[in-house]
Design a protein around this motif. Structure first.
Motif, PDB file in Angstrom:
ATOM      1  N   UNK A  12     -17.625 -12.180  34.275  1.00 36.05           N
ATOM      2  CA  UNK A  12     -16.373 -10.947  33.203  1.00 36.05           C
ATOM      3  C   UNK A  12     -16.564 -10.247  33.689  1.00 36.05           C
ATOM      4  N   UNK A  13     -14.332  -9.473  34.563  1.00 35.31           N
ATOM      5  CA  UNK A  13     -14.814  -8.200  34.959  1.00 35.31           C
ATOM      6  C   UNK A  13     -13.716  -7.236  34.062  1.00 35.31           C
ATOM      7  N   UNK A  14     -12.895  -8.363  33.596  1.00 32.21           N
ATOM      8  CA  UNK A  14     -11.791  -7.385  32.727  1.00 32.21           C
ATOM      9  C   UNK A  14     -11.506  -8.342  31.299  1.00 32.21           C
ATOM     10  N   UNK A  15     -11.094  -7.875  30.248  1.00 32.13           N
ATOM     11  CA  UNK A  15     -10.894  -8.977  29.005  1.00 32.13           C
ATOM     12  C   UNK A  15      -9.570  -8.448  29.586  1.00 32.13           C
ATOM     13  N   UNK A  16      -8.353  -9.209  29.334  1.00 34.61           N
ATOM     14  CA  UNK A  16      -7.323  -8.484  28.763  1.00 34.61           C
ATOM     15  C   UNK A  16      -7.333  -9.135  27.365  1.00 34.61           C
ATOM     16  N   UNK A  17      -5.370  -8.775  26.613  1.00 36.97           N
ATOM     17  CA  UNK A  17      -5.086  -9.977  25.339  1.00 36.97           C
ATOM     18  C   UNK A  17      -5.835 -10.966  25.657  1.00 36.97           C
ATOM     19  N   UNK A  18      -4.565 -11.954  26.206  1.00 37.91           N
ATOM     20  CA  UNK A  18      -4.858 -13.390  26.049  1.00 37.91           C
ATOM     21  C   UNK A  18      -5.982 -13.751  27.619  1.00 37.91           C
ATOM     22  N   UNK A  19      -6.049 -13.392  28.531  1.00 33.93           N
ATOM     23  CA  UNK A  19      -6.610 -13.638  30.319  1.00 33.93           C
ATOM     24  C   UNK A  19      -7.538 -12.301  30.520  1.00 33.93           C
ATOM     25  N   UNK A  20      -8.515 -12.954  31.002  1.00 32.55           N
ATOM     26  CA  UNK A  20      -9.708 -12.639  31.728  1.00 32.55           C
ATOM     27  C   UNK A  20     -10.065 -12.888  32.968  1.00 32.55           C
TER      28      UNK A  20
END
Length: 92
Positions: A62-70
């Protein structure tokens, strides 16, 4: 499973407007699940998912966690995928 069977049988008796209401409710629940799944992950977590294009099982970090998408950096490549949180599974 009994509850699911009851729901599926009940759908057979619904009007078009009632079906539209059920569909909207399902969409909302899917969104809630995607948000919950994504938010349970952290940067650096190891994850896997099955590619919808090729059907191949992909693993990455995982590089970045957005609201619904990763955003997931794929192992052994320079590629990164934007994946719905509900499609990801943590791996050791």
């Amino acid at each position: 499973m009994k509850a699911l069977t009851t729901v599926l049988q009940g759908i057979q008796n619904l009007s078009n407007d009632e079906i539209n209401t059920v569909v909207e409710s399902i969409k909302q629940r899917r969104n809630q699940l995607a948000v919950q799944s994504a938010q349970s992950l952290n940067r650096g977590d190891r994850v896997s998912f099955t590619s919808q294009r090729s059907g191949a099982k992909m693993k990455g970090t995982v590089r970045k966690v957005n609201i619904k998408y990763v955003i997931v950096d794929i192992d052994g490549t320079e590629m990164a995928y934007r994946v719905p949180g509900s499609m990801l599974k943590k791996v050791a």
